[in-house]
Scaffold this active site. Structure first.
Site, short mmCIF file in Angstrom:
data_model
loop_
_atom_site.label_atom_id
_atom_site.label_comp_id
_atom_site.label_asym_id
_atom_site.label_seq_id
_atom_site.Cartn_x
_atom_site.Cartn_y
_atom_site.Cartn_z
N HIS A 251 18.78 72.56 -20.08
CA HIS A 251 17.97 72.36 -18.87
C HIS A 251 17.49 73.69 -18.29
O HIS A 251 16.30 73.91 -18.07
CB HIS A 251 18.81 71.68 -17.77
CG HIS A 251 19.45 70.40 -18.15
ND1 HIS A 251 18.76 69.22 -18.24
CD2 HIS A 251 20.75 70.10 -18.42
CE1 HIS A 251 19.61 68.24 -18.54
NE2 HIS A 251 20.82 68.75 -18.66
C1 BDR Z 1 21.14 70.55 -13.97
O1 BDR Z 1 22.42 70.23 -13.42
C2 BDR Z 1 23.36 71.21 -13.76
O2 BDR Z 1 24.57 70.66 -14.11
C3 BDR Z 1 22.73 72.04 -14.85
O3 BDR Z 1 23.17 73.37 -14.75
C4 BDR Z 1 21.26 71.92 -14.59
O4 BDR Z 1 20.79 72.90 -13.69
C5 BDR Z 1 20.74 69.44 -14.91
O5 BDR Z 1 20.69 68.23 -14.24
#
Ligand code: BDR
Ligand code: CA
Length: 323
Positions: A251
């Site tokens: 992500h």
């Molecule tokens: C986001 O949530 C966090 O757990 C990850 O680091 C990312 O930024 C994904 O939904």
């Protein structure tokens, strides 16, 4: 070279995103600001320093700690995914002589709040600064509440968050960063800042398998490579067990990637609102996709398409770069 501030809650994929940013000549990381999210803000700050002390970037970004909890809600964290320390339980690793492989970082944050540092840097470099957000939007909302005019001088805000046409990952409809602090997200989404959203719609398509990670990283056999293997072990086990895919969804690295090379994604301007009150839907990013938009003008560029393989090649090359 782009000047960037990275507001982040490291976090395993945040740590990978910091690796990518600090190894990318297209950007100069002026500051890393931390926010409670995946772990407590103190752990997130410590984790930012772990990455800095491993990579020793020149010049060294300033680190400022920010919000310990969302604007109007309690901190809840994602330790089940990221570990109690936010980096996959690094304290379990030891050197052959029994000393900890990851001792406490030596450095501590600057004596300024993250929101103030964000304002100071945007004010110092008007029209030049890109703000990359990889966690809940609490610090950015606080900066907007303190000084909207200065925030208006930001060049762009690139935000990992939201689930627009796909299910959420924290609730059926909401993505973690937005769900953690929907009130902050609403302030940012209604601020009029030039905002690009990198939602689950694209990030979930960018994954690296455990096998690929090992193939690239293991032969390097140096401390940064060891760190990549160690901090990802737990999340790989978690996703193998619960999601049927032993690997990591990138992500936050993809979000940094879009600042390096915007052509990695295709975006669409949309009017997006954040649900703050819904009993079941708090944190949902609701895009008005009706052909005749009655309620609002587009406020966000939303990424819907991504060149995943091209990004993965860039990401792994940078992760493995030694200079
Ligand atoms: C986001 O949530 C966090 O757990 C990850 O680091 C990312 O930024 C994904 O939904
Ligand atoms: Ca994050």
């Amino acid at each position: 070279m782009k000047r960037v501030i990275i507001d982040t809650d490291p976090g395993i994929d945040d740590a990978l995103a910091l690796f990518l940013a600090l190894r990318s000549p297209e950007m100069r990381v002026e500051a890393i600001t931390t926010v409670a999210g995946n772990a407590s803000v103190e752990n997130c700050t410590r984790n930012a320093f772990r990455v800095l002390e491993l990579l020793n970037p020149e010049p060294r970004p300033i680190v400022a700690q920010g919000a310990a909890r969302p604007l109007e809600r309690e901190h809840r964290g994602a330790e089940e995914v990221h570990g109690s320390d936010g980096l996959g339980e690094l304290s379990r690793y030891q050197n052959p002589d029994g000393s900890p492989r990851y001792p406490e970082p030596r450095e501590g944050p600057a004596p300024t709040h993250a929101a103030d540092l964000i304002l100071e840097l945007i004010g110092r470099y008007p029209g030049e600064m890109s703000l990359i957000t990889l966690g809940p939007l609490t610090n950015v909302a606080q900066a907007l509440l303190r000084d909207r005019d200065t925030m208006g001088k930001v060049q762009q805000v690139i935000c990992m968050g939201g689930a627009v046409l796909v299910p959420g990952n924290t609730s059926p409809t909401a993505e973690f960063n937005i769900a953690t602090d929907p009130e902050a997200a609403r302030i940012v989404f209604t601020s009029g800042l030039p905002l690009t959203l990198i939602p689950l719609d694209v990030t979930e398509r960018v994954r690296i398998s455990e096998e690929a990670l090992r193939t690239w990283v293991e032969p390097l056999a140096d401390p940064p490579a060891q760190f990549l293997l160690d901090c990802t072990a737990q999340v790989i086990a978690f996703s193998g067990k619960f999601e049927g895919f032993p690997g990591i969804i990138l992500h936050d690295p993809l979000t940094v990637g879009v600042v390096i090379d915007r052509s990695l994604v295709k975006t669409q301007p949309l009017y997006v609102q954040v649900e703050t009150r819904g009993e079941i839907t708090a944190g949902m990013t609701v895009a008005d996709r009706r052909p005749f938009r009655a309620e609002g003008r587009p406020n966000v560029e939303v990424a819907f398409e991504v060149e995943a393989d091209r990004f993965l090649t860039l990401f792994m090359e940078r992760l493995c770069r030694r200079s």
